[in-house]
Write an enzyme that holds these catalytic residues in place. Structure first.
Site, PDB file in Angstrom:
ATOM      1  N   LYS A 123      22.841  -2.058 -35.904  1.00 46.04           N
ATOM      2  CA  LYS A 123      23.367  -3.429 -35.958  1.00 46.04           C
ATOM      3  C   LYS A 123      22.220  -4.385 -35.713  1.00 46.04           C
ATOM      4  O   LYS A 123      21.239  -4.039 -35.036  1.00 46.04           O
ATOM      5  CB  LYS A 123      24.429  -3.652 -34.871  1.00 46.04           C
ATOM      6  CG  LYS A 123      25.367  -4.798 -35.176  1.00 46.04           C
ATOM      7  CD  LYS A 123      26.422  -4.382 -36.176  1.00 46.04           C
ATOM      8  CE  LYS A 123      27.373  -5.495 -36.530  1.00 46.04           C
ATOM      9  NZ  LYS A 123      28.495  -4.995 -37.338  1.00 46.04           N
TER      10      LYS A 123
HETATM   11  P1  NAD Z   1      33.215 -14.636 -40.197  1.00 46.14           P
HETATM   12  O1  NAD Z   1      32.064 -15.305 -39.592  1.00 46.14           O
HETATM   13  O2  NAD Z   1      33.398 -14.673 -41.678  1.00 46.14           O
HETATM   14  O3  NAD Z   1      34.581 -15.216 -39.568  1.00 46.14           O
HETATM   15  C1  NAD Z   1      34.792 -15.262 -38.181  1.00 46.14           C
HETATM   16  C2  NAD Z   1      36.077 -16.036 -37.908  1.00 46.14           C
HETATM   17  O4  NAD Z   1      36.288 -16.034 -36.490  1.00 46.14           O
HETATM   18  C3  NAD Z   1      36.038 -17.497 -38.355  1.00 46.14           C
HETATM   19  O5  NAD Z   1      37.309 -17.866 -38.832  1.00 46.14           O
HETATM   20  C4  NAD Z   1      35.732 -18.226 -37.053  1.00 46.14           C
HETATM   21  O6  NAD Z   1      36.182 -19.580 -37.052  1.00 46.14           O
HETATM   22  C5  NAD Z   1      36.532 -17.376 -36.078  1.00 46.14           C
HETATM   23  N1  NAD Z   1      36.084 -17.548 -34.699  1.00 46.14           N
HETATM   24  C6  NAD Z   1      34.809 -17.643 -34.236  1.00 46.14           C
HETATM   25  N2  NAD Z   1      34.806 -17.871 -32.909  1.00 46.14           N
HETATM   26  C7  NAD Z   1      36.113 -17.900 -32.526  1.00 46.14           C
HETATM   27  C8  NAD Z   1      36.776 -18.113 -31.300  1.00 46.14           C
HETATM   28  N3  NAD Z   1      36.085 -18.346 -30.181  1.00 46.14           N
HETATM   29  N4  NAD Z   1      38.131 -18.079 -31.283  1.00 46.14           N
HETATM   30  C9  NAD Z   1      38.822 -17.863 -32.427  1.00 46.14           C
HETATM   31  N5  NAD Z   1      38.258 -17.664 -33.626  1.00 46.14           N
HETATM   32  C10 NAD Z   1      36.921 -17.686 -33.672  1.00 46.14           C
HETATM   33  O7  NAD Z   1      33.178 -13.135 -39.653  1.00 46.14           O
HETATM   34  P2  NAD Z   1      33.839 -11.850 -40.293  1.00 46.14           P
HETATM   35  O8  NAD Z   1      32.839 -11.216 -41.182  1.00 46.14           O
HETATM   36  O9  NAD Z   1      35.193 -12.183 -40.795  1.00 46.14           O
HETATM   37  O10 NAD Z   1      33.935 -10.895 -39.015  1.00 46.14           O
HETATM   38  C11 NAD Z   1      35.046 -10.967 -38.104  1.00 46.14           C
HETATM   39  C12 NAD Z   1      35.083  -9.715 -37.260  1.00 46.14           C
HETATM   40  O11 NAD Z   1      35.203  -8.569 -38.120  1.00 46.14           O
HETATM   41  C13 NAD Z   1      33.830  -9.465 -36.427  1.00 46.14           C
HETATM   42  O12 NAD Z   1      34.221  -8.830 -35.230  1.00 46.14           O
HETATM   43  C14 NAD Z   1      33.032  -8.499 -37.278  1.00 46.14           C
HETATM   44  O13 NAD Z   1      32.138  -7.708 -36.513  1.00 46.14           O
HETATM   45  C15 NAD Z   1      34.146  -7.652 -37.856  1.00 46.14           C
HETATM   46  N6  NAD Z   1      33.789  -6.957 -39.103  1.00 46.14           N
HETATM   47  C16 NAD Z   1      33.373  -7.629 -40.203  1.00 46.14           C
HETATM   48  C17 NAD Z   1      33.096  -6.928 -41.370  1.00 46.14           C
HETATM   49  C18 NAD Z   1      32.711  -7.614 -42.641  1.00 46.14           C
HETATM   50  O14 NAD Z   1      32.627  -6.943 -43.686  1.00 46.14           O
HETATM   51  N7  NAD Z   1      32.507  -8.923 -42.667  1.00 46.14           N
HETATM   52  C19 NAD Z   1      33.211  -5.532 -41.399  1.00 46.14           C
HETATM   53  C20 NAD Z   1      33.638  -4.875 -40.233  1.00 46.14           C
HETATM   54  C21 NAD Z   1      33.924  -5.598 -39.102  1.00 46.14           C
END
Ligand code: NAD
Length: 429
Positions: free
Chosen positions: A121
């Protein structure tokens, strides 16, 4: 009396939890599995520590000409099963320990999904929402230069995570290519125009929705009878809402960093997306009532899908969760103490290393397409993803039934066993 005892148990759990860092929390699941699997101490030592951790100072000239020094990391946890694979997070809370925890989760996620990758990561402690595109471009290039020597198509392949996206991967690929030559397979989650895979952007949400559908099927309940609340409306949360909504689930509530919205009759996701494209947030959407993120987590619903930050369900609020199923779309959204309380209350927790593995699965497809210099159709990507998600869901359910374990325990047992076997076969110990 019973309430008093439950409160005391919650406080004791909370005190325990406060002592655990994110990486220690993930390690708890690994060590529990190692105990059940009766692994030898040398193997457990290799499973518990990270192979390499890079911490870099990243000086970036900001638009106001001031120099800002960011801190960036790349952690490679375990490469016994193949090249390291894992996203890059841009977030104010992305410190070394959090990145370490996420790297460990990647090792076990790839193993559970039987992908030929180890776990890594990356992270940069920054707030992308407060930075211009040119600042983010410069930061991404500086970060790539600093970690470039440990990356490689057969060594370590980054991808997007919170705060990063396909554009970030395009900048990383370009910065890497300037030094090492054109190398599309160095990152996944790239724009399709630069060798990205069809279906990668929505893959994590598609995988989440597939797990929800399979669990609903196992309960014998139709998606149309299932009320869903989703925290986070970024890549994962928004695609989960769209795809699960398309499967017939009733999405009652969603939220983002600015707040949440709720409609007991179900949100119109198409109208919400139209609003979001203008407002940049779900907050203020007229077809719903405003709620806070805390209220969303404790909403009266069937499936709760945390899809934003880690550690949002803890000993403090686990007793108040009203959903009967927690679907871990985010990484590590439930702390070990929160998990124990949910378990005592018979709330099913579908674990992150299965639920959000659609992203890394299609990243694997992207990597193989880059190596073969060949492109799959969207239908092929989605079909292969569907097959793998359903197979792994069924493997996990069968293991849990056989051993009498909870889904997270079964998931870690399968994954830890596979990594341990690779360590022994390679002759590391
Ligand atoms: P992103 O940046 O696209 O979206 C994050 C979302 O969380 C946004 O809507 C943001 O406004 C919201 N957010 C941020 N801080 C917040 C808070 N304090 N309270 C409430 N909402 C809040 O990120 P993502 O890619 O959608 O990732 C989200 C989660 O999924 C993370 O934990 C990431 O590790 C996990 N993840 C992502 C992927 C991927 O392919 N993008 C794959 C596996 C896991």
């Amino acid at each position: 009396m019973a309430t008093h005892q439950a409160n005391r148990a919650a406080i004791a759990a909370e005190v325990h939890e406060e002592r655990l860092s994110p990486s220690q929390s993930v390690l708890e699941s690994v060590l529990e599995s190692a105990g059940r699997l009766q692994l030898n101490a040398d193997v457990v030592g290799l499973l518990s520590t990270c192979w390499r951790e890079v911490r870099a100072q990243l000086p970036v000239r900001m638009d106001d000409r001031k120099l800002h020094i960011f801190e960036g990391y790349r952690v490679q946890h375990n490469g016994a099963r193949g090249p390291y694979k894992g996203g890059v997070r841009f977030h104010p809370r992305a410190d070394l320990d959090e990145v370490r925890a996420l790297a460990m989760l990647m090792t076990y996620k790839c193993a559970l999904m039987d992908l030929p990758f180890g776990g890594a990561k990356g992270g940069v402690m920054c707030d992308p929402a407060r930075m211009s595109n040119t600042e983010l471009n410069r930061l991404t290039r500086t970060y790539t230069q600093h970690i470039g020597s440990i990356l490689g198509v057969a060594r370590d392949i980054p991808a997007p995570d919170m705060g990063t996206n396909a554009q970030t991967m395009a900048w990383m690929m370009d910065a890497y290519g300037q030094k090492y030559g054109y190398t599309p397979g160095i990152v996944t989650g790239k724009p399709v125009e630069l060798g990205g895979s069809y279906g990668r952007e929505q893959a994590t949400g598609r995988g989440v929705a597939t797990c929800m559908r399979e669990y609903a099927r196992s309960e014998g309940v139709s998606p149309s009878e299932i009320r869903v609340a989703i925290q986070g409306y970024g890549n994962v949360g928004s695609w989960t809402a769209r795809i699960a909504g398309g499967m017939g689930f009733k999405v009652l509530a969603v939220s983002d960093v600015k707040g949440g919205i709720f409609n007991p009759d179900g949100l119109n996701i198409t109208d919400l997306d139209r609003w979001f494209s203008v407002a940049g947030s779900v907050a203020g959407f007229s077809g719903a009532t405003p709620i806070t993120n805390d209220q969303l987590l404790e909403l009266d619903c069937d499936y709760l899908v945390p899809a934003a930050l880690g550690e949002v369900i803890t000993a403090k609020n686990a007793a108040n969760i009203r959903a009967r199923v927690v679907v871990e779309a985010a990484n590590h959204p439930v702390t070990p103490s929160g998990d124990r309380i949910l378990g005592q209350r018979n709330v099913t927790v579908l674990p992150d290393i299965l639920v959000n593995s659609g992203g890394v699965t299609v990243s694997y497809f992207e990597w193989t397409q880059n190596i073969q210099q060949f492109r799959w159709s969207l239908d092929r990507v989605n079909e292969e993803l569907e097959t793998r998600m359903v197979q792994r869901f069924n493997d996990l359910a069968a293991r849990a039934l056989k051993d009498g374990t909870r889904p997270r325990q079964a998931a870690f047992d399968i994954a830890v066993e596979r990594v341990a076997k690779a360590i022994l076969l390679r002759g590391f110990v």
